[in-house]
Design an enzyme around this catalytic site. Structure first.
Site, PDB file in Angstrom:
ATOM      1  N   ARG A 258     -17.907 -36.134 -44.149  1.00  0.00           N
ATOM      2  CA  ARG A 258     -19.590 -36.981 -44.390  1.00  0.00           C
ATOM      3  C   ARG A 258     -20.746 -37.166 -42.720  1.00  0.00           C
ATOM      4  O   ARG A 258     -20.260 -37.645 -42.161  1.00  0.00           O
ATOM      5  CB  ARG A 258     -19.353 -38.091 -45.048  1.00  0.00           C
ATOM      6  N   ARG A 273     -17.837 -47.174 -43.697  1.00  0.00           N
ATOM      7  CA  ARG A 273     -18.422 -46.260 -43.471  1.00  0.00           C
ATOM      8  C   ARG A 273     -17.576 -44.819 -41.749  1.00  0.00           C
ATOM      9  O   ARG A 273     -18.675 -45.068 -40.649  1.00  0.00           O
ATOM     10  CB  ARG A 273     -19.592 -45.986 -43.400  1.00  0.00           C
ATOM     11  N   GLU A 347     -18.424 -50.101 -52.416  1.00  0.00           N
ATOM     12  CA  GLU A 347     -17.934 -49.484 -53.829  1.00  0.00           C
ATOM     13  C   GLU A 347     -16.601 -48.632 -52.744  1.00  0.00           C
ATOM     14  O   GLU A 347     -16.481 -48.588 -52.004  1.00  0.00           O
ATOM     15  CB  GLU A 347     -19.084 -47.967 -53.658  1.00  0.00           C
ATOM     16  N   SER A 350     -16.347 -44.011 -57.372  1.00  0.00           N
ATOM     17  CA  SER A 350     -16.889 -43.792 -58.077  1.00  0.00           C
ATOM     18  C   SER A 350     -16.827 -42.459 -58.969  1.00  0.00           C
ATOM     19  O   SER A 350     -15.957 -41.722 -59.235  1.00  0.00           O
ATOM     20  CB  SER A 350     -17.844 -42.872 -57.517  1.00  0.00           C
ATOM     21  N   ARG A 388     -11.228 -46.532 -45.872  1.00  0.00           N
ATOM     22  CA  ARG A 388     -11.879 -47.480 -46.119  1.00  0.00           C
ATOM     23  C   ARG A 388     -11.321 -48.847 -47.833  1.00  0.00           C
ATOM     24  O   ARG A 388     -11.579 -49.530 -47.220  1.00  0.00           O
ATOM     25  CB  ARG A 388     -13.924 -47.010 -46.996  1.00  0.00           C
TER      26      ARG A 388
END
Length: 425
Positions: A258, A273, A347, A350, A388
């Site tokens: 990403r 991140r 988070e 998801s 993460r």
RNA sequence: GGGGGGUUGGCCGAGUGGUUGAAGGCAACGGUCUUGAAAACCGUAGUAGGGCAACCUACCGGGGGUUCGAAUCCCUCACCCCUCGCCA
């Protein structure tokens, strides 16, 4: 993508979805273009019908009749061709608009603008009560010699990570645990690519709209997907499945890339991140039945929760509001895991139900018991995302001396060790 | 990277310019027969769009072209197979 007929017949509901999801698209314009396209097609098809009928006469015509028929055919071909640019323009416009039309959110979804309007559904697990001053992820990693942020940044730029020693093994253990766990629940393990063709990102729903966050490779028509959802969604693209092949449930491990454009300055420290990470993704293709879809949603959510529980981590489940759920989604819950150093939940998972919105783009159809071809429903949820997840894992399980308690579930993948690391300092 | 061969309906597989939307086989569905089933026989049957309907249009890997007319000819891209080379 929604069915065009559905949009025509339920323009009100679609406009409502556009509004609550905050999608910039004009449904009236779409319907106008649709109507014009139908009119154009009717004109073209009438000419094609005449052209076809005319061509059939040629071989049986007498030599005297023939030149006139051929001339008529030429004229018709020219007339048809003259309408071609308009036809194409309308088709392209319509398709571009259709790709942006959002799915209708489930009735339970709270209306809201962004993640501030998400609704906490419940909290699970005990927050840690440290009898010492806890270290944060970076202090733990560096204290143990498990990372080398500075050097990897020189190699790969910012937002990169590198794990060393038991840190590297821990990352792999977490992934192995998640893969084994999901396999045990009947999910087919996949080890898959992140390198994908651009159309797979259209299929998944990331394009158009999310181009900024995807790495494109110079000189090749390939891109780096941010999740295994992308390749797995397209694995059966265009196929006609049999009803008895469904449901298909996969746990897919892949790299995930990403660009994190637009997140400048956020979470630059540590493992939260990064541009390149590894993720086990749950992915389900099921029958086009909302009850079944919702059942799978609960299953995917339950799997993720069971994984977090096995990792002995406190978390909460949040329902995403309309403005924070993405165009294609019917229902979306995030799971956020407790990060002690930040004193908040972050988070880590998801979970999404997309109805047939994604399958319609991808061409994921199956033949139901009446013989009809219908678009399947698709769902996805994180299984585990590293690095993460290591942030809450390290921070919640740290001990006073900086060593890390290993949850029972991970020990088989770490040579049976109950504690990792050496006392710091 | 070089050379050769492929890509046709759910599957297999015919088809090199004119009722071929596509033979044949398998699978599927309906029926006859049977106590039931199998077998055999008869029949139905692609997908999508438009039209109240009759019906029309498009689709033979994707895109473009030639032609009155293309699954069939040409170009291009993708993928698959074989082969030579290279390689973790």
């Amino acid at each position: 993508m929604l069915d065009l007929k559905f949009i025509r017949e339920n323009a009100g509901a679609v406009k409502h979805a556009v509004e609550v999801k905050g999608v910039p698209i004009d449904i009236d314009e779409l319907l106008r273009i649709d109507r014009e396209l139908v009119d154009l097609k009717q004109r073209v098809e009438a000419m094609q019908a005449e052209r076809n009928a005319n061509a059939k006469l040629v071989p049986r015509a007498t030599p005297e009749e023939r030149p006139a028929l051929i001339q008529r055919g030429k004229d018709l071909a020219e007339e048809i061709k003259a309408l071609d640019p308009a036809l194409r323009a309308h088709e392209d416009n319509l398709r571009q608009l259709l790709l942006r039309v959002p799915n209708i959110p489930h009735a339970s979804v709270p209306v809201g603008k962004d993640d501030n309007d998400n609704v906490e559904l419940r909290r699970e697990g005990q927050l840690p009560a440290f009898e010492f001053t806890p270290r944060d992820q970076v202090d733990l990693l560096e204290g143990q010699g498990w990372s080398d942020f500075e050097r990897v940044a020189r190699v790969s730029g910012s937002r990169s990570y590198l794990l060393k020693g038991e840190g590297a093994l821990l990352e792999m253990a977490v992934q192995m645990f998640a893969m084994s766990f999901l396999a045990g629940r009947g999910f087919t393990p996949l080890s898959t690519t992140a390198l994908v063709r651009p159309e797979t990102l259209v299929n998944s729903g990331h394009f158009p709209g999310d181009e900024e966050s995807v790495y494109k490779l110079e000189g090749d028509e390939l891109m780096l997907a941010g999740t295994a959802e992308v390749p797995v969604n397209s694995l059966y693209a265009g196929e006609q499945l049999n009803a008895d092949q469904l449901p298909m449930a996969f746990s897919a491990i892949s790299g995930a890339f990403r660009r994190e454009a637009g997140s400048a300055g956020r979470d630059v420290r540590g493992l939260i991140r990064v541009h390149e990470f590894r993720k086990v993704e749950q992915y389900v293709i099921c029958r086009a039945d909302e009850q079944e879809g919702l059942k799978w949603f609960e299953t995917l959510l339950g799997n993720a929760e069971a994984i977090l529980q096995a990792l002995e981590l406190p978390y909460r489940v949040v329902q995403n509001c309309t403005g924070d759920m993405g165009a294609g989604k019917v229902l979306m819950y995030d799971i956020e895991t407790w990060v002690p150093s930040e004193q908040k939940y972050r988070e880590t998972h998801s979970c999404s139900y997309l109805g047939d919105w994604q399958a319609r783009r991808t061409g994921l159809r199956y033949r139901d018991e009446t013989g009809k071809l219908v678009y399947a429903h698709t769902l996805n949820n994180t299984g585990i995302a590293t690095p993460r997840i290591l942030v809450p894992l390290l921070e919640n399980h740290q001990r006073a001396d900086g060593t890390i308690h290993v949850p029972e579930a991970l020990r088989p993948y770490l040579g049976g060790k109950a504690v990792l690391g050496q006392p710091i300092r």
